[in-house]
Design a protein around this motif. Structure first.
Motif, PDB file in Angstrom:
ATOM      1  N   GLY A 124       0.853  -1.119   0.071  1.00  0.00           N
ATOM      2  CA  GLY A 124      -0.022  -0.003  -0.050  1.00  0.00           C
ATOM      3  C   GLY A 124       0.877   1.140  -0.034  1.00  0.00           C
ATOM      4  O   GLY A 124       0.320   2.392  -0.285  1.00  0.00           O
ATOM      5  N   ASP A 125       2.151   1.137   0.506  1.00  0.00           N
ATOM      6  CA  ASP A 125       2.839   2.345   0.545  1.00  0.00           C
ATOM      7  C   ASP A 125       3.938   2.225  -0.653  1.00  0.00           C
ATOM      8  O   ASP A 125       4.497   1.459  -0.903  1.00  0.00           O
ATOM      9  CB  ASP A 125       3.598   2.226   1.861  1.00  0.00           C
ATOM     10  CG  ASP A 125       4.680   3.298   2.065  1.00  0.00           C
ATOM     11  OD1 ASP A 125       4.116   4.647   2.311  1.00  0.00           O
ATOM     12  OD2 ASP A 125       5.831   3.060   1.999  1.00  0.00           O
ATOM     13  N   TRP A 126       4.177   3.545  -1.154  1.00  0.00           N
ATOM     14  CA  TRP A 126       4.927   3.806  -2.531  1.00  0.00           C
ATOM     15  C   TRP A 126       6.527   3.174  -2.039  1.00  0.00           C
ATOM     16  O   TRP A 126       7.090   2.985  -2.839  1.00  0.00           O
ATOM     17  CB  TRP A 126       4.927   5.109  -2.830  1.00  0.00           C
ATOM     18  CG  TRP A 126       5.423   6.124  -2.298  1.00  0.00           C
ATOM     19  CD1 TRP A 126       4.638   6.937  -1.615  1.00  0.00           C
ATOM     20  CD2 TRP A 126       6.703   6.733  -2.202  1.00  0.00           C
ATOM     21  NE1 TRP A 126       5.392   7.775  -0.945  1.00  0.00           N
ATOM     22  CE2 TRP A 126       6.747   7.677  -1.495  1.00  0.00           C
ATOM     23  CE3 TRP A 126       7.832   6.146  -2.852  1.00  0.00           C
ATOM     24  CZ2 TRP A 126       7.890   8.457  -1.213  1.00  0.00           C
ATOM     25  CZ3 TRP A 126       8.904   6.773  -2.639  1.00  0.00           C
ATOM     26  CH2 TRP A 126       8.871   8.111  -1.961  1.00  0.00           C
ATOM     27  N   ARG A 127       6.916   3.678  -0.811  1.00  0.00           N
ATOM     28  CA  ARG A 127       8.009   3.483  -0.456  1.00  0.00           C
ATOM     29  C   ARG A 127       8.373   1.941  -0.344  1.00  0.00           C
ATOM     30  O   ARG A 127       9.649   1.319  -0.752  1.00  0.00           O
ATOM     31  CB  ARG A 127       8.491   4.119   0.770  1.00  0.00           C
ATOM     32  CG  ARG A 127       8.561   5.579   0.799  1.00  0.00           C
ATOM     33  CD  ARG A 127       8.796   6.280   2.199  1.00  0.00           C
ATOM     34  NE  ARG A 127       9.993   6.010   2.562  1.00  0.00           N
ATOM     35  CZ  ARG A 127      11.361   6.845   2.931  1.00  0.00           C
ATOM     36  NH1 ARG A 127      11.076   8.198   2.932  1.00  0.00           N
ATOM     37  NH2 ARG A 127      12.411   6.336   3.367  1.00  0.00           N
ATOM     38  N   GLU A 128       7.424   1.478   0.318  1.00  0.00           N
ATOM     39  CA  GLU A 128       7.669   0.033   0.604  1.00  0.00           C
ATOM     40  C   GLU A 128       7.649  -0.878  -0.999  1.00  0.00           C
ATOM     41  O   GLU A 128       8.290  -1.914  -1.170  1.00  0.00           O
ATOM     42  CB  GLU A 128       6.653  -0.681   1.294  1.00  0.00           C
ATOM     43  CG  GLU A 128       6.820  -0.368   2.756  1.00  0.00           C
ATOM     44  CD  GLU A 128       8.293  -0.786   3.396  1.00  0.00           C
ATOM     45  OE1 GLU A 128       8.708  -2.177   3.196  1.00  0.00           O
ATOM     46  OE2 GLU A 128       8.880   0.028   3.994  1.00  0.00           O
ATOM     47  N   LEU A 138       0.859  10.282  -6.958  1.00  0.00           N
ATOM     48  CA  LEU A 138       1.534  11.170  -6.087  1.00  0.00           C
ATOM     49  C   LEU A 138       1.971  12.578  -6.331  1.00  0.00           C
ATOM     50  O   LEU A 138       2.154  13.327  -5.747  1.00  0.00           O
ATOM     51  CB  LEU A 138       3.004  10.416  -5.669  1.00  0.00           C
ATOM     52  CG  LEU A 138       2.446   8.841  -4.903  1.00  0.00           C
ATOM     53  CD1 LEU A 138       3.948   8.038  -4.540  1.00  0.00           C
ATOM     54  CD2 LEU A 138       1.914   9.039  -3.430  1.00  0.00           C
ATOM     55  N   ALA A 169      11.009  11.125  -1.533  1.00  0.00           N
ATOM     56  CA  ALA A 169      10.032  11.778  -0.618  1.00  0.00           C
ATOM     57  C   ALA A 169       9.798  13.247  -0.362  1.00  0.00           C
ATOM     58  O   ALA A 169       8.833  13.787  -0.609  1.00  0.00           O
ATOM     59  CB  ALA A 169       9.846  11.071   0.928  1.00  0.00           C
TER      60      ALA A 169
END
Length: 230
Positions: free
Chosen positions: A82-86, A133, A222
């Motif tokens: 769900g998280d773009w960083r992950e 984003l 980020a």
């Protein structure tokens, strides 16, 4: 017409298909690198005549494309975080792990975009993770930046592993062998910044170095994504 669009010929007189050809080529490359792969050697491993392969693959470059896409199946995420960083972190680590299993992949990373079905699926999952984003240009630069980092870091790591095998010296052995020369050069006083790093720096292993650098790049991305566009 690309290799992905060209239909395969009938599998006679001996059973043959691109899947078997690619599996044989990947096995050869895993054993001896890309230089160990040729249509003749693949044909010999499959116990068929080399001309049989030309009905399925026209050039060695097409074979490399197919091999690369085979490994991209190992990079494809099992589920979308769900998280773009992950998502981007997972992409980087899966690419590194796949390249550690198939070192020859390091020689193919960073070129033109791969167009096989697995590679396109990896690209789709990556872009889906950052979709919305920011504007398209910004998110594309973000993905390119992260990709440039892990591609370069992976290629450097594989180059180091190859140097160890070629010289028979581990990093520690090489440092001991090179130490006297380096100390003499540092003693001249011409390299004070380098001397500080050599004397005061902490050595970390490849995995820690990779993860740390990746986190720094993700932090920078980020910050850029959080900045409003003009």
């Amino acid at each position: 017409m690309t290799v992905w669009d060209r239909p395969e010929p009938p599998p006679r007189p001996a059973p043959l298909d691109r899947e078997r050809i690619v599996a044989a080529a990947v096995a050869l490359a895993d054993e001896g690198g890309l230089e160990a792969v040729s249509l003749r050697k693949v044909a010999a491993r499959l116990d068929v005549g080399p001309m049989r392969l030309y009905g399925y693959i026209s050039t060695k470059e097409e074979l490399f494309d197919l091999m690369m896409d085979e490994v991209y199946a190992e990079i494809l995420p099992e589920e979308q975080p769900g998280d773009w960083r992950e998502a981007l972190r997972g992409l980087a680590h899966r690419t590194r792990h796949a390249t550690r299993r198939h070192e020859w992949l390091a020689d193919l990373l960073g070129g033109r975009p791969a167009l096989g079905p697995n590679a396109l699926a990896v690209t789709e999952a990556t872009l889906a993770a950052v979709d919305g984003l920011a504007d398209v240009e910004t998110v594309m630069r973000a993905v390119e930046t992260v990709s440039a980092y892990f591609t370069g870091a992976i290629r450097r790591e594989i180059a180091n592993l190859r140097a160890e095998r070629a010289t028979g010296l581990s990093d520690r052995d090489w440092q001991r062998a090179s130490g006297p020369h380096l100390m003499r050069m540092l003693a001249t006083g011409r390299f004070p910044a380098l001397a500080k790093v050599v004397h005061d720096g902490t050595e970390v292993d490849a995995e820690v170095s990779f993860a740390t650098g990746l986190d720094w790049v993700l932090d920078a991305v980020a910050a850029k994504l959080a900045r409003p566009t003009a």
